[in-house]
Structure formats: structure tokens, C-alpha cells
Scaffold this active site. Structure first.
Site, PDB file in Angstrom:
ATOM      1  N   GLY A 116      34.660  54.016-136.239  1.00  0.00           N
ATOM      2  CA  GLY A 116      35.432  54.892-137.359  1.00  0.00           C
ATOM      3  C   GLY A 116      36.033  54.145-138.353  1.00  0.00           C
ATOM      4  N   THR A 144      43.691  54.268-132.147  1.00  0.00           N
ATOM      5  CA  THR A 144      42.904  53.235-131.792  1.00  0.00           C
ATOM      6  C   THR A 144      43.469  52.444-130.800  1.00  0.00           C
ATOM      7  OG1 THR A 144      43.930  52.341-133.894  1.00  0.00           O
ATOM      8  CG2 THR A 144      41.806  53.272-134.158  1.00  0.00           C
ATOM      9  N   VAL A 184      54.139  43.970-116.226  1.00  0.00           N
ATOM     10  CA  VAL A 184      53.645  45.006-115.587  1.00  0.00           C
ATOM     11  C   VAL A 184      52.322  44.368-115.163  1.00  0.00           C
ATOM     12  CG1 VAL A 184      53.088  47.489-115.399  1.00  0.00           C
ATOM     13  CG2 VAL A 184      54.585  46.549-116.835  1.00  0.00           C
ATOM     14  N   LEU A 321      52.081  53.554-122.675  1.00  0.00           N
ATOM     15  CA  LEU A 321      51.756  53.868-121.578  1.00  0.00           C
ATOM     16  C   LEU A 321      50.757  55.229-121.829  1.00  0.00           C
ATOM     17  CD1 LEU A 321      55.264  54.056-119.922  1.00  0.00           C
ATOM     18  CD2 LEU A 321      53.425  52.528-119.324  1.00  0.00           C
ATOM     19  N   ALA A 322      50.048  55.382-120.823  1.00  0.00           N
ATOM     20  CA  ALA A 322      48.810  56.372-120.982  1.00  0.00           C
ATOM     21  C   ALA A 322      49.577  57.624-121.150  1.00  0.00           C
ATOM     22  CB  ALA A 322      47.996  56.301-119.763  1.00  0.00           C
ATOM     23  N   HIS A 446      61.785  67.439 -94.539  1.00  0.00           N
ATOM     24  CA  HIS A 446      62.073  66.267 -93.463  1.00  0.00           C
ATOM     25  C   HIS A 446      61.380  66.144 -92.503  1.00  0.00           C
ATOM     26  CE1 HIS A 446      64.537  63.841 -91.021  1.00  0.00           C
ATOM     27  NE2 HIS A 446      64.332  64.360 -89.855  1.00  0.00           N
TER      28      HIS A 446
HETATM   29  P1  FAD Z   1      43.428  53.220-125.741  1.00  0.00           P
HETATM   30  O1  FAD Z   1      43.377  53.673-124.473  1.00  0.00           O
HETATM   31  O2  FAD Z   1      43.588  51.554-126.127  1.00  0.00           O
HETATM   32  O3  FAD Z   1      42.145  53.781-126.577  1.00  0.00           O
HETATM   33  C1  FAD Z   1      42.033  53.490-128.012  1.00  0.00           C
HETATM   34  C2  FAD Z   1      40.529  53.629-128.031  1.00  0.00           C
HETATM   35  O4  FAD Z   1      40.153  53.339-129.515  1.00  0.00           O
HETATM   36  C3  FAD Z   1      39.446  52.405-127.432  1.00  0.00           C
HETATM   37  O5  FAD Z   1      38.620  52.930-126.686  1.00  0.00           O
HETATM   38  C4  FAD Z   1      38.683  51.835-128.560  1.00  0.00           C
HETATM   39  O6  FAD Z   1      37.521  51.225-128.328  1.00  0.00           O
HETATM   40  C5  FAD Z   1      39.082  52.932-129.601  1.00  0.00           C
HETATM   41  N1  FAD Z   1      38.804  52.249-130.802  1.00  0.00           N
HETATM   42  C6  FAD Z   1      39.670  51.358-131.660  1.00  0.00           C
HETATM   43  N2  FAD Z   1      39.273  51.227-132.837  1.00  0.00           N
HETATM   44  C7  FAD Z   1      38.149  52.278-133.131  1.00  0.00           C
HETATM   45  C8  FAD Z   1      37.306  52.439-134.459  1.00  0.00           C
HETATM   46  N3  FAD Z   1      37.522  51.720-135.328  1.00  0.00           N
HETATM   47  N4  FAD Z   1      36.391  53.337-134.121  1.00  0.00           N
HETATM   48  C9  FAD Z   1      36.302  54.008-132.986  1.00  0.00           C
HETATM   49  N5  FAD Z   1      36.810  53.659-131.657  1.00  0.00           N
HETATM   50  C10 FAD Z   1      37.937  52.752-131.867  1.00  0.00           C
HETATM   51  N6  FAD Z   1      49.420  52.860-118.570  1.00  0.00           N
HETATM   52  C11 FAD Z   1      49.779  53.844-117.828  1.00  0.00           C
HETATM   53  O7  FAD Z   1      50.595  54.706-118.392  1.00  0.00           O
HETATM   54  N7  FAD Z   1      49.934  53.536-116.316  1.00  0.00           N
HETATM   55  C12 FAD Z   1      49.137  52.511-116.033  1.00  0.00           C
HETATM   56  O8  FAD Z   1      49.074  52.316-114.625  1.00  0.00           O
HETATM   57  C13 FAD Z   1      48.480  51.387-116.824  1.00  0.00           C
HETATM   58  N8  FAD Z   1      47.856  50.524-116.371  1.00  0.00           N
HETATM   59  C14 FAD Z   1      47.401  49.611-117.345  1.00  0.00           C
HETATM   60  C15 FAD Z   1      46.524  48.491-116.855  1.00  0.00           C
HETATM   61  C16 FAD Z   1      46.171  47.289-117.564  1.00  0.00           C
HETATM   62  C17 FAD Z   1      45.293  46.335-117.020  1.00  0.00           C
HETATM   63  C18 FAD Z   1      46.195  47.731-118.865  1.00  0.00           C
HETATM   64  C19 FAD Z   1      45.727  46.829-120.004  1.00  0.00           C
HETATM   65  C20 FAD Z   1      46.895  48.700-119.410  1.00  0.00           C
HETATM   66  C21 FAD Z   1      47.458  49.801-118.564  1.00  0.00           C
HETATM   67  N9  FAD Z   1      48.038  50.823-119.170  1.00  0.00           N
HETATM   68  C22 FAD Z   1      48.862  51.839-118.025  1.00  0.00           C
HETATM   69  C23 FAD Z   1      48.191  51.226-120.540  1.00  0.00           C
HETATM   70  C24 FAD Z   1      47.399  52.151-121.253  1.00  0.00           C
HETATM   71  O9  FAD Z   1      46.158  51.855-120.608  1.00  0.00           O
HETATM   72  C25 FAD Z   1      47.644  52.652-122.477  1.00  0.00           C
HETATM   73  O10 FAD Z   1      49.044  52.671-122.954  1.00  0.00           O
HETATM   74  C26 FAD Z   1      46.756  53.691-122.817  1.00  0.00           C
HETATM   75  O11 FAD Z   1      45.359  53.391-122.702  1.00  0.00           O
HETATM   76  C27 FAD Z   1      46.830  53.922-124.594  1.00  0.00           C
HETATM   77  O12 FAD Z   1      45.990  54.846-124.878  1.00  0.00           O
HETATM   78  P2  FAD Z   1      45.555  54.991-126.292  1.00  0.00           P
HETATM   79  O13 FAD Z   1      44.879  56.139-126.237  1.00  0.00           O
HETATM   80  O14 FAD Z   1      46.677  55.075-127.541  1.00  0.00           O
HETATM   81  O15 FAD Z   1      44.692  53.970-126.597  1.00  0.00           O
HETATM   82  P1  NAI Z   2      54.622  42.990-120.704  1.00  0.00           P
HETATM   83  O1  NAI Z   2      55.435  43.392-121.898  1.00  0.00           O
HETATM   84  O2  NAI Z   2      54.880  44.154-119.377  1.00  0.00           O
HETATM   85  O3  NAI Z   2      55.110  41.878-120.115  1.00  0.00           O
HETATM   86  C1  NAI Z   2      54.833  40.695-120.622  1.00  0.00           C
HETATM   87  C2  NAI Z   2      55.727  39.314-119.932  1.00  0.00           C
HETATM   88  O4  NAI Z   2      55.361  38.223-120.747  1.00  0.00           O
HETATM   89  C3  NAI Z   2      57.095  39.555-120.438  1.00  0.00           C
HETATM   90  O5  NAI Z   2      57.940  39.442-119.203  1.00  0.00           O
HETATM   91  C4  NAI Z   2      57.461  38.603-121.495  1.00  0.00           C
HETATM   92  O6  NAI Z   2      58.772  38.154-121.582  1.00  0.00           O
HETATM   93  C5  NAI Z   2      56.555  37.480-121.015  1.00  0.00           C
HETATM   94  N1  NAI Z   2      56.084  36.712-122.156  1.00  0.00           N
HETATM   95  C6  NAI Z   2      55.784  36.820-123.358  1.00  0.00           C
HETATM   96  N2  NAI Z   2      55.446  35.704-123.912  1.00  0.00           N
HETATM   97  C7  NAI Z   2      55.414  34.608-123.003  1.00  0.00           C
HETATM   98  C8  NAI Z   2      55.028  33.408-122.936  1.00  0.00           C
HETATM   99  N3  NAI Z   2      54.635  32.617-124.219  1.00  0.00           N
HETATM  100  N4  NAI Z   2      55.114  32.674-121.740  1.00  0.00           N
HETATM  101  C9  NAI Z   2      55.453  33.401-120.778  1.00  0.00           C
HETATM  102  N5  NAI Z   2      55.850  34.558-120.664  1.00  0.00           N
HETATM  103  C10 NAI Z   2      55.894  35.286-121.763  1.00  0.00           C
HETATM  104  O7  NAI Z   2      53.105  43.099-120.919  1.00  0.00           O
HETATM  105  P2  NAI Z   2      51.725  42.996-120.080  1.00  0.00           P
HETATM  106  O8  NAI Z   2      52.239  42.704-118.639  1.00  0.00           O
HETATM  107  O9  NAI Z   2      50.746  42.112-120.731  1.00  0.00           O
HETATM  108  O10 NAI Z   2      51.444  44.388-120.249  1.00  0.00           O
HETATM  109  C11 NAI Z   2      51.048  45.160-121.412  1.00  0.00           C
HETATM  110  C12 NAI Z   2      51.396  46.548-121.331  1.00  0.00           C
HETATM  111  O11 NAI Z   2      50.498  47.543-120.645  1.00  0.00           O
HETATM  112  C13 NAI Z   2      52.662  47.048-120.683  1.00  0.00           C
HETATM  113  O12 NAI Z   2      53.942  46.722-121.642  1.00  0.00           O
HETATM  114  C14 NAI Z   2      52.568  48.345-120.456  1.00  0.00           C
HETATM  115  O13 NAI Z   2      52.885  49.115-121.347  1.00  0.00           O
HETATM  116  C15 NAI Z   2      50.964  48.650-120.155  1.00  0.00           C
HETATM  117  N6  NAI Z   2      50.812  48.363-118.743  1.00  0.00           N
HETATM  118  C16 NAI Z   2      51.448  49.566-118.008  1.00  0.00           C
HETATM  119  C17 NAI Z   2      51.133  49.627-116.872  1.00  0.00           C
HETATM  120  C18 NAI Z   2      51.659  50.663-115.934  1.00  0.00           C
HETATM  121  O14 NAI Z   2      52.297  51.593-116.481  1.00  0.00           O
HETATM  122  N7  NAI Z   2      51.855  50.455-114.594  1.00  0.00           N
HETATM  123  C19 NAI Z   2      50.284  48.604-115.985  1.00  0.00           C
HETATM  124  C20 NAI Z   2      49.659  47.425-116.961  1.00  0.00           C
HETATM  125  C21 NAI Z   2      49.917  47.524-118.275  1.00  0.00           C
END
Ligand code: FAD
Ligand code: NAI
Length: 467
Positions: A116, A144, A184, A321-322, A446
Site C-alpha cells: 500500500g 505498518t 527483550v 508491543l503487540a 490455595h
Molecule cells: P507489525 O506487526 O510489524 O505489522 C505491520 C505489518 O505491516 C507487517 O506485516 C508489514 O508487512 C506490513 N506493511 C508494512 N508496510 C506496508 C505497506 N506499505 N503495504 C502493505 N503492508 C505493509 N510483542 C509482545 O507484545 N509480546 C511478545 O511476546 C513479543 N515478542 C516479539 C518477538 C520478536 C522476535 C519481535 C521482533 C517482536 C515481538 N513483539 C512482541 C513485538 C510485536 O511483534 C510488535 O509490537 C507488533 O507486531 C506490532 O504490531 P503492528 O501491527 O504495529 O506492526
Molecule cells: P530492546 O530495546 O528491548 O533492547 C535493546 C538493547 O540493546 C538495550 O538493552 C540497549 O541498551 C542495547 N543496545 C543498543 N545499542 C547497542 C549497541 N550498539 N551495542 C550493545 N547494546 C546495544 O530491543 P530488542 O531486544 O531488539 O527488542 C525490540 C522490541 O521488540 C522490544 O523493545 C519490544 O518492544 C519488542 N519485543 C517484545 C517482546 C516481549 O514483549 N516479550 C519480545 C521481543 C521483542
């Protein structure tokens, strides 16, 4: 000419798909444009869900060797079938993404596969394999999401130098995995591969792990993860990764404050230093939206600076966060439908799904001190909880913070088995602006781990029974 859409959502992650489903329920004509090929966004495809599938499976694998004998369970040699474990992850993802397509159909939301782009007010271009079309719409919702923040000097190839996406699909357990960033993603995915046999080195720029989380919680977590075998190099930065040797990566480290460089070897490097908003090629300039210096699109109750253009999820401010994205998607659809959609940003929990888990909601002690707010604190260790002892899960504690005068709960911070589920009790209490005494006087079953929450609340009142 067909009727214009009420809203077209760009992005089908938790922000976008929940917005689409809610809009459909409210009787709006809605389409969601997603370019990935499947719905669910980062969360379902390469984030929350696949990581939790691997966390669960790898935790069982580790338990089978480290916990079973003490519980009187004798097995033969426990072996890892990595392809089957990855298959379990892929199947989980596949089932859930298809489930969203079903929910779209059920709720009258249209799913359009394609990329889009905003052409102007009320116009969204969709590019698909078969060509380009333009959708007319009253409202546009930007959902996005985000992408991996790159690290200069380190080129991600998703094979040896990976982002979280590659780390969810390694075909072999690395001998040594170096994580750049102790946030995280690093701690969750580092836990997965450590449990499966990798030596894990965690390089973190700051002098603490999990910045933003309650300091006492982060310190306790670091102690436990170090005991599990993670090697923490805090106050250290990675200045480059040399991949010229086909067998071994050479990672150059330096003290964050400057000093002598050191080189360590690795089989795999995971870059996890954060995520940044993804809005490339979206056509924001066509409606006059300028993202801030970090790429976020500002919003006021999900409205952007452009008329009838809205934004939700990771590409706008707030925790990435999701469940935050999901709540914003729902509230945004409600506002577009003329209702009073609302998100309470004071009550968004955060969970780290390691073992033990970490869970937080509301303000941290650091934040309360900084704000000069007078508070009371109750803390209860799982060591004193009967169910935790029966389960061999005594690491960790629950801490509840409440206003010194009104007793209203201001925050809760927990580390321990299952605290990611237990935090929801405090979220609900905070949503109702409950006092700590309300939780302390609520009968809890409990023997359960949730009694530790009640005991921490009793501790705030000064009459905890078990410690
Ligand atoms: P996204 O989920 O990133 O979705 C955006 C979508 O938009 C994508 O599918 C992309 O393809 C699409 N898009 C982008 N641009 C365009 C375009 N121009 N046209 C059409 N489509 C497009 N959060 C939690 O709360 N709990 C967790 O346990 C957790 N674990 C995570 C683990 C990992 C490894 C990662 C990377 C993230 C994790 N997160 C977690 C974070 C969570 O995934 C995001 O906060 C969440 O997906 C954000 O939702 P969103 O809808 O904003 O974006
Ligand atoms: P993060 O922001 O959680 O952690 C990044 C870490 O990298 C920080 O501790 C920061 O100080 C460090 N850092 C930054 N620059 C650096 C450098 N040059 N060298 C060494 N360390 C450096 O980011 P992360 O782990 O990549 O996750 C991204 C996001 O995805 C999270 O902030 C979270 O919002 C989401 N997420 C959530 C999960 C959950 O809810 N369980 C699980 C995984 C991701």
C-alpha cells in the site's frame, strides 16, 4: 463506480488486523492491505508467536534433563530433533495466520494482498503481482509496524549474522552465539539457543540489562540468567563483525566508554539493539506527514497531522508491543465509527518470556522516586510460596507499589514462573483503580503461585502472613 471504503488500513499486524475486525463488527466498509503474503504482521509471523513456540519447546527440553530426575522421572537420553521443533513453530504460525483470514471473513473485513502507498487524501495505491490499482476511502489507517534497527559495521545476512527473524530459524544449534543487546529479544532468543546447547555471550552497551524495566527486577534476572550460563559483557559495545572466515565470525568489542579493543569468536551473531518504525515508501509526503527524528509518526488519539489519516501500533509512539498495537487498532476503529475508543497507557503490561519470566505494569520504583511520589512497597519471595516449592520454581518475587496515602496500586513488578499470566490480575486491579488492600482482601485459591501476589499486597498493608 463502487462505493468508497470507510477505511483502508495499510499493514495487517496486530494494530491493523484488530482495527479491521473491529471496523467490520461496527458495520464499516473496510479493507486491510498487507504485503507480507500472510496476515498477523511481525507478531504472528516472525515475533511473539514463533518465539514463544520455541521458548516453550526449549524449556521442556531443558526441564527433561535438569528437572525430571529431581522429580523422580527417569527417561532415556533426551535428544534434540531441531527440524521437528522448528516444524512445531511453523505449524503454530501457519494455523494462527490462517485463523485471522477466517476472522476477516466472519466480520466482513476485506484482505487485500499487496503493497500500500498513500497517494493523497482518500487515495491508497495497491501494488500486487498482477498490477496496480487505487482504492478510494474516507479514512486511511497507517499500521505498518517496525523493522530491526541496524548496527553500523555489522551486516545482517540472516544466516550467520542474524536479526530475530534469522534467529527464529537457525538450522543448527550454534556452538557460540553472541548477542548484541541485552533487551527483550536477546534474552528470549538467547535463552532458546542456550537451552538447546549454545554457549551464549551477551554484549550490552549499558551497565545493566533490560533498560526501562524496574532495576531490582533486572538485577535479579541478570543473576539468574548468569547462573544459567549466559556470559554478560555489560558496558561494552560491538564495533564490527568480520565474516571473511567462512567458519568463524570475529566480533570486535570495546568498553562503551572507550578503551582497548578485544576480539571474540562466534558461530552466530544476533543483532538485537531495538526496532524502529517502518514507513519507507509509504507516501507520507503525499499527505504532509513528517515523522519525528526517530521515524515515529505522532498522533493525538490516533489522528495524525493529516486529515482522516490515522496511525496505530509500532510506527507511532509508546511501547512496541503487540497488545498495545491491538488496543490502539480497536480504539481507532471505534473513533472512526464515531465512538469514544480509548487506550489507558498507564496500564500496559510488559512481559519477558524467559525462565523465570519477568512481568511489569505501571510505574517502576525508579520512576516513582524520580517523580518524588511517596509510595509503599510490598514484596513477597516465591521461596515462601507453597506451590512454587512443590513445583521447584522458587526463584523470584512479586513486588507491589502503592500510593503512600491513598493505597492505590501504582505498579507491580514480578520475576518468577508464570508471572506473565499473573500480571493480568494487577492490570485489572489498576484498571479499576483498586487499592493494594483490595487485592490483599481478595480470596485467592490455595495452593497457587497467585498467592504470592496477594501476599505482596498484604505486605504493602504491613500484614503479610507468610514472610
Ligand atoms: P507489525 O506487526 O510489524 O505489522 C505491520 C505489518 O505491516 C507487517 O506485516 C508489514 O508487512 C506490513 N506493511 C508494512 N508496510 C506496508 C505497506 N506499505 N503495504 C502493505 N503492508 C505493509 N510483542 C509482545 O507484545 N509480546 C511478545 O511476546 C513479543 N515478542 C516479539 C518477538 C520478536 C522476535 C519481535 C521482533 C517482536 C515481538 N513483539 C512482541 C513485538 C510485536 O511483534 C510488535 O509490537 C507488533 O507486531 C506490532 O504490531 P503492528 O501491527 O504495529 O506492526
Ligand atoms: P530492546 O530495546 O528491548 O533492547 C535493546 C538493547 O540493546 C538495550 O538493552 C540497549 O541498551 C542495547 N543496545 C543498543 N545499542 C547497542 C549497541 N550498539 N551495542 C550493545 N547494546 C546495544 O530491543 P530488542 O531486544 O531488539 O527488542 C525490540 C522490541 O521488540 C522490544 O523493545 C519490544 O518492544 C519488542 N519485543 C517484545 C517482546 C516481549 O514483549 N516479550 C519480545 C521481543 C521483542
Amino acid at each position: 463506480m463502487s462505493e468508497p471504503y470507510d477505511l483502508v488500513i495499510i499493514g495487517g499486524g496486530p494494530g491493523g488486523y484488530n482495527c479491521a475486525i473491529r471496523a467490520g463488527q461496527l458495520g464499516l466498509k473496510v479493507a486491510c492491505v498487507e504485503m507480507r503474503g500472510t496476515l498477523g504482521g511481525t507478531c504472528l509471523n516472525v515475533g511473539c508467536i514463533p518465539s514463544k513456540a520455541l521458548l516453550h519447546a526449549s524449556e521442556l527440553f531443558e526441564s527433561a534433563t535438569s528437572e525430571f530426575p529431581a522429580m523422580g522421572i527417569v527417561t532415556g537420553a533426551v535428544e534434540l530433533d531441531l527440524p521437528a521443533m522448528l516444524g512445531h513453530k511453523d505449524e503454530t504460525v501457519d494455523g494462527l495466520t490462517k485463523g485471522i483470514e477466517f476472522l476477516f471473513k466472519k466480520n466482513g473485513a476485506e484482505y487485500i494482498r499487496g503493497k500500500g502507498k498513500i497517494l493523497g487524501q482518500g487515495k491508497v495505491q495497491v501494488e500486487t503481482d498482477s498490477g496496480t490499482s487505487v482504492l478510494d476511502t474516507r479514512h486511511i489507517v497507517i499500521a505498518t509496524g517496525s523493522e530491526v534497527t541496524p548496527l553500523p559495521g555489522v551486516t545482517i545476512d540472516e544466516a550467520r549474522i542474524v536479526s530475530s527473524t534469522g534467529a527464529l530459524d537457525l538450522q543448527k544449534v550454534p556452538g557460540r552465539l553472541v548477542l548484541i543487546g541485552a533487551g527483550v529479544i536477546g534474552l528470549e532468543l538467547g535463552s532458546v539457543w542456550r537451552r538447546l546447547g549454545a554457549e551464549v555471550v551477551v554484549v550490552e552497551y549499558l551497565d545493566r540489562i533490560l533498560p526501562g524495566m524496574d532495576t531490582e527486577l533486572a538485577k535479579a534476572a541478570q543473576r539468574i540468567f548468569a547462573k544459567q550460563g549466559m556470559d554478560f559483557r555489560l558496558g561494552t559495545k560491538v564495533t564490527g563483525v568480520d565474516s571473511s572466515d567462512p567458519d568463524t565470525l570475529k566480533v570486535t568489542l570495546e568498553p562503551a566508554k572507550g578503551g582497548e579493543a578485544e576480539t571474540i569468536e562466534a558461530d552466530t551473531v544476533l543483532v538485537c539493539i531495538g526496532r524502529r518504525p517502518f514507513t519507507a515508501g509509504l507516501g507520507l509526503e503525499n499527505v504532509g506527514i513528517e515523522p519525528d527524528a526517530r521515524g515515529f509518526i505522532a498522533n493525538d488519539h490516533f489522528r495524525t497531522s493529516a486529515e482522516n489519516v490515522w496511525v496505530v501500533g509500532d510506527c507511532t509512539h509508546g511501547p512496541m508491543l503487540a497488545h498495545k498495537a491491538e488496543d490502539e487498532g480497536v480504539a481507532c476503529a471505534e473513533r472512526i465509527a464515531g465512538k469514544a475508543g480509548h487506550v489507558n497507557y498507564g496500564v500496559i503490561p510488559g512481559v519477558v518470556y524467559t525462565y523465570p519470566e519477568l512481568a511489569s505494569v505501571g510505574q517502576t520504583e525508579d520512576e516513582l522516586k524520580q517523580a518524588g511520589r511517596k509510595y509503599k512497597k510490598g514484596k513477597f519471595p516465591f521461596q515462601a510460596n507453597s506451590r512454587a516449592r512443590a513445583n521447584h520454581a522458587t526463584d523470584g518475587f512479586v513486588k507491589i507499589l502503592a500510593d503512600a496515602e491513598t493505597d492505590e496500586i501504582l505498579g507491580a513488578h514480578m520475576i518468577g514462573a508464570n508471572v506473565g499470566e499473573m500480571i493480568a490480575e494487577i492490570c485489572l486491579a489498576m484498571e479499576f483503580r483498586a487499592s493494594s488492600e483490595d487485592v490483599a482482601r481478595t480470596c485467592h485459591p490455595h495452593p497457587t503461585l497467585t498467592e504470592a501476589v496477594r501476599q505482596a499486597a498484604m505486605g504493602v498493608e504491613g500484614w503479610s502472613m507468610q514472610s
